[in-house]
Design a protein around this motif. Structure first.
Motif, PDB file in Angstrom:
ATOM      1  N   UNK A  63       9.053 -39.702 -24.030  1.00 32.51           N
ATOM      2  CA  UNK A  63       7.896 -39.288 -23.239  1.00 32.51           C
ATOM      3  C   UNK A  63       8.348 -38.965 -21.820  1.00 32.51           C
ATOM      4  N   UNK A  64       7.578 -38.125 -21.096  1.00 32.06           N
ATOM      5  CA  UNK A  64       7.959 -37.835 -19.714  1.00 32.06           C
ATOM      6  C   UNK A  64       8.132 -39.089 -18.863  1.00 32.06           C
ATOM      7  N   UNK A  65       7.282 -40.098 -19.081  1.00 34.24           N
ATOM      8  CA  UNK A  65       7.383 -41.312 -18.283  1.00 34.24           C
ATOM      9  C   UNK A  65       8.685 -42.044 -18.570  1.00 34.24           C
ATOM     10  N   UNK A  71      18.731 -40.077 -17.565  1.00 35.29           N
ATOM     11  CA  UNK A  71      19.355 -38.811 -17.155  1.00 35.29           C
ATOM     12  C   UNK A  71      19.106 -37.703 -18.177  1.00 35.29           C
ATOM     13  N   UNK A  72      18.133 -37.881 -19.085  1.00 34.84           N
ATOM     14  CA  UNK A  72      17.907 -36.917 -20.159  1.00 34.84           C
ATOM     15  C   UNK A  72      17.496 -35.543 -19.651  1.00 34.84           C
ATOM     16  N   UNK A  73      17.008 -35.456 -18.435  1.00 33.25           N
ATOM     17  CA  UNK A  73      16.558 -34.163 -17.897  1.00 33.25           C
ATOM     18  C   UNK A  73      17.690 -33.396 -17.224  1.00 33.25           C
ATOM     19  N   UNK A 296      15.908 -51.641 -18.171  1.00 31.97           N
ATOM     20  CA  UNK A 296      14.470 -51.888 -18.151  1.00 31.97           C
ATOM     21  C   UNK A 296      13.986 -52.068 -19.593  1.00 31.97           C
ATOM     22  N   UNK A 297      13.158 -53.095 -19.856  1.00 31.76           N
ATOM     23  CA  UNK A 297      12.729 -53.361 -21.238  1.00 31.76           C
ATOM     24  C   UNK A 297      12.120 -52.156 -21.937  1.00 31.76           C
ATOM     25  N   UNK A 298      11.313 -51.355 -21.212  1.00 36.21           N
ATOM     26  CA  UNK A 298      10.677 -50.215 -21.882  1.00 36.21           C
ATOM     27  C   UNK A 298      11.696 -49.189 -22.339  1.00 36.21           C
ATOM     28  N   UNK A 299      12.820 -49.090 -21.623  1.00 33.82           N
ATOM     29  CA  UNK A 299      13.868 -48.156 -22.044  1.00 33.82           C
ATOM     30  C   UNK A 299      14.631 -48.695 -23.245  1.00 33.82           C
ATOM     31  N   UNK A 301      13.356 -50.591 -25.531  1.00 34.28           N
ATOM     32  CA  UNK A 301      12.446 -50.383 -26.655  1.00 34.28           C
ATOM     33  C   UNK A 301      12.438 -48.922 -27.099  1.00 34.28           C
ATOM     34  N   UNK A 302      12.443 -48.019 -26.125  1.00 37.56           N
ATOM     35  CA  UNK A 302      12.441 -46.598 -26.460  1.00 37.56           C
ATOM     36  C   UNK A 302      13.708 -46.213 -27.219  1.00 37.56           C
ATOM     37  N   UNK A 303      14.846 -46.794 -26.831  1.00 35.02           N
ATOM     38  CA  UNK A 303      16.094 -46.532 -27.537  1.00 35.02           C
ATOM     39  C   UNK A 303      15.982 -46.951 -28.996  1.00 35.02           C
ATOM     40  N   UNK A 304      15.455 -48.143 -29.231  1.00 33.36           N
ATOM     41  CA  UNK A 304      15.309 -48.613 -30.605  1.00 33.36           C
ATOM     42  C   UNK A 304      14.274 -47.797 -31.365  1.00 33.36           C
ATOM     43  N   UNK A 305      13.171 -47.461 -30.709  1.00 33.65           N
ATOM     44  CA  UNK A 305      12.106 -46.717 -31.384  1.00 33.65           C
ATOM     45  C   UNK A 305      12.607 -45.360 -31.861  1.00 33.65           C
ATOM     46  N   UNK A 306      13.507 -44.752 -31.076  1.00 37.07           N
ATOM     47  CA  UNK A 306      14.065 -43.475 -31.487  1.00 37.07           C
ATOM     48  C   UNK A 306      14.864 -43.580 -32.769  1.00 37.07           C
TER      49      UNK A 306
END
Length: 437
Positions: A63-65, A71-73, A296-299, A301-306
């Motif tokens: 997500x954009x957030x 550094x994905x952008x 950061x925890x949200x990152x 989680x995002x890594x695992x969710x992917x």
């Protein structure tokens, strides 16, 4: 080069492979500075690496957030970057990831042939089939191709590319000013491919590449991925967490080659390794702790969710177990690796993302130069690897340290070259130049 010596690739990623590397004080905040990449390439060449390697994605992932914390952008087109780095280096191989799903075969064959010519025979193509719907959305599709379909495409795609690279015999170009004959038309071959997925007449409007074909690299570890690699690849990058798993993968892949008329040494298996390196064990552990504290925890989680088929793991307790995951259409083998790792070590969701944040499922090793060299030697000498794709967690320091501390240790043990013996990537890897098919 002696077959008792290992191969090394330098997998380069902006600020480093660790998820939070860009936040570390020693890392560059941006990933677009050519001088930064030139320094990395020249450092790897000073360390006598076989090749540098760049991955790629064709979308802003997440997500954009969430992406705004990564550094994905800032991802340069790797083929353009390697073309620039070809003029800043002399010997080191240049490997780029390019997807078969969203690139026309003729354009890919032409670009890699160009890179091989411009670099004097140092090009390598890491074939991927893309993994996400976000990439599909950038090319007019609602969903990405199913796993089986995209590997069927890839099987045909690589045959198209090989046919195009074989458009001319090695001695077809006469460039004879007296006769006015530039090439011998009798030595031109038009492949005129008519297949299920592609129709490409050819020929390529370039001479045959210096290496015959660029070195073919593959990173898939699913069943279709392994079969494609056994038929076509010269190098396989793989993620393995344990010596036993690496040995099993190595034996499995090498065992598939005979049915394609290939010898075991015609394919090099190079697991990824992310070395968190210090001059001492304590120094390495301090660096690792610094990097882990920046996640950061949200990152995480995002890594695992992917890797979890898109399942939103934020709905589950961070300190609870990894839930059952739906089948993934993306990175099937990597999802299986994450699940096995969580189950084997009884990891919570938080512990799992901390475990894989450094290298996304590749082996992470924390230690001094002798400890890192011991690990490489053990895997290399026990049938688990022909070499390694080194993934520095923090750049440029991680690559500097590996070249200055680990490479001399490997050389002292007789496990790595002291000078380049050849000029092309195939020569570095001990691979024969192929004739036309």
């Amino acid at each position: 080069m002696s077959q008792t010596q290992m191969r090394l690739g330098a997998f380069l990623m902006g600020s480093g492979h660790h998820l939070a590397a860009w936040r570390h004080p020693k890392a560059p905040a941006g990933a677009l500075d050519f001088a930064h990449f030139r320094r990395l390439a020249q450092t790897a060449e000073r360390g006598l690496f076989d090749a540098i390697f760049f991955a790629d994605n064709l979308a802003l992932l997440g997500s954009p957030e969430l992406a705004s914390h990564t550094t994905h952008a800032e991802v340069l087109d790797p083929l353009m970057l390697l073309a620039a780095l070809a003029s800043a280096t002399e010997r080191i191989g240049l490997i780029s990831t390019v997807s078969t799903a969203y690139n026309a075969p003729y354009l890919l064959a032409r670009r890699f042939a160009s890179l091989d010519h411009l670099s004097g025979g140092r090009a390598g193509w890491n074939l991927v089939t893309s993994a996400t719907d976000q990439e599909a959305h950038n090319f007019g599709r609602e969903r990405h191709f199913d796993h089986a379909e995209r590997y069927a495409q890839a099987e045909e795609y690589i045959d198209v590319a090989l046919g195009l690279w074989d458009s001319f015999a090695d001695d077809a170009f006469l460039r004879d000013k007296a006769s006015g004959r530039y090439f011998d038309p009798a030595k031109l071959h038009i492949s005129d491919h008519q297949g299920e997925h592609y129709r490409v007449r050819g020929p390529l409007n370039q001479p045959r590449p210096p290496q015959g074909y660029p070195v073919l690299v593959q990173a898939g570890s699913s069943e279709p991925g392994k079969e494609l690699a056994a038929r076509t690849a010269q190098v396989v990058f793989t993620a393995q967490q344990t010596l036993q798993d690496a040995q099993a993968f190595y034996a499995d892949l090498k065992g598939r080659l005979a049915r394609y008329g290939r010898e075991p040494d015609e394919l090099k298996v190079m697991p990824g390794l992310s070395p968190v390196l210090g001059r001492t064990q304590a120094e390495a552990e301090d660096l690792y702790a610094e990097l882990q504290d920046l996640i950061e925890p949200q990152l995480g989680l995002a890594l695992l969710s992917g890797m979890a088929g898109g399942l939103d793991l934020s709905a589950y307790p961070l300190d609870g177990p990894l839930p059952e995951l739906p089948p993934s259409n993306a990175m099937k083998s990597r999802q299986a690796l994450f699940i096995e790792l969580a189950r084997r070590e009884n990891l919570s969701i938080r512990q799992l993302y901390l475990k894989v944040a450094g290298a996304r499922g590749h082996c992470t090793l924390v230690g001094g130069p002798r400890q890192i060299a011991d690990h490489l030697e053990q895997w290399f000498t026990s049938g688990a690897a022909d070499g390694f794709n080194i993934m520095p967690p923090l750049l440029p320091d991680g690559l500097d340290s590996f070249v200055d501390l680990v490479v001399p240790e490997l050389q002292k043990r007789g496990l790595f070259r002291r000078e380049y013996q050849g000029k092309t990537l195939r020569e570095h890897l001990g691979l024969q130049r192929p004739g036309r098919r």
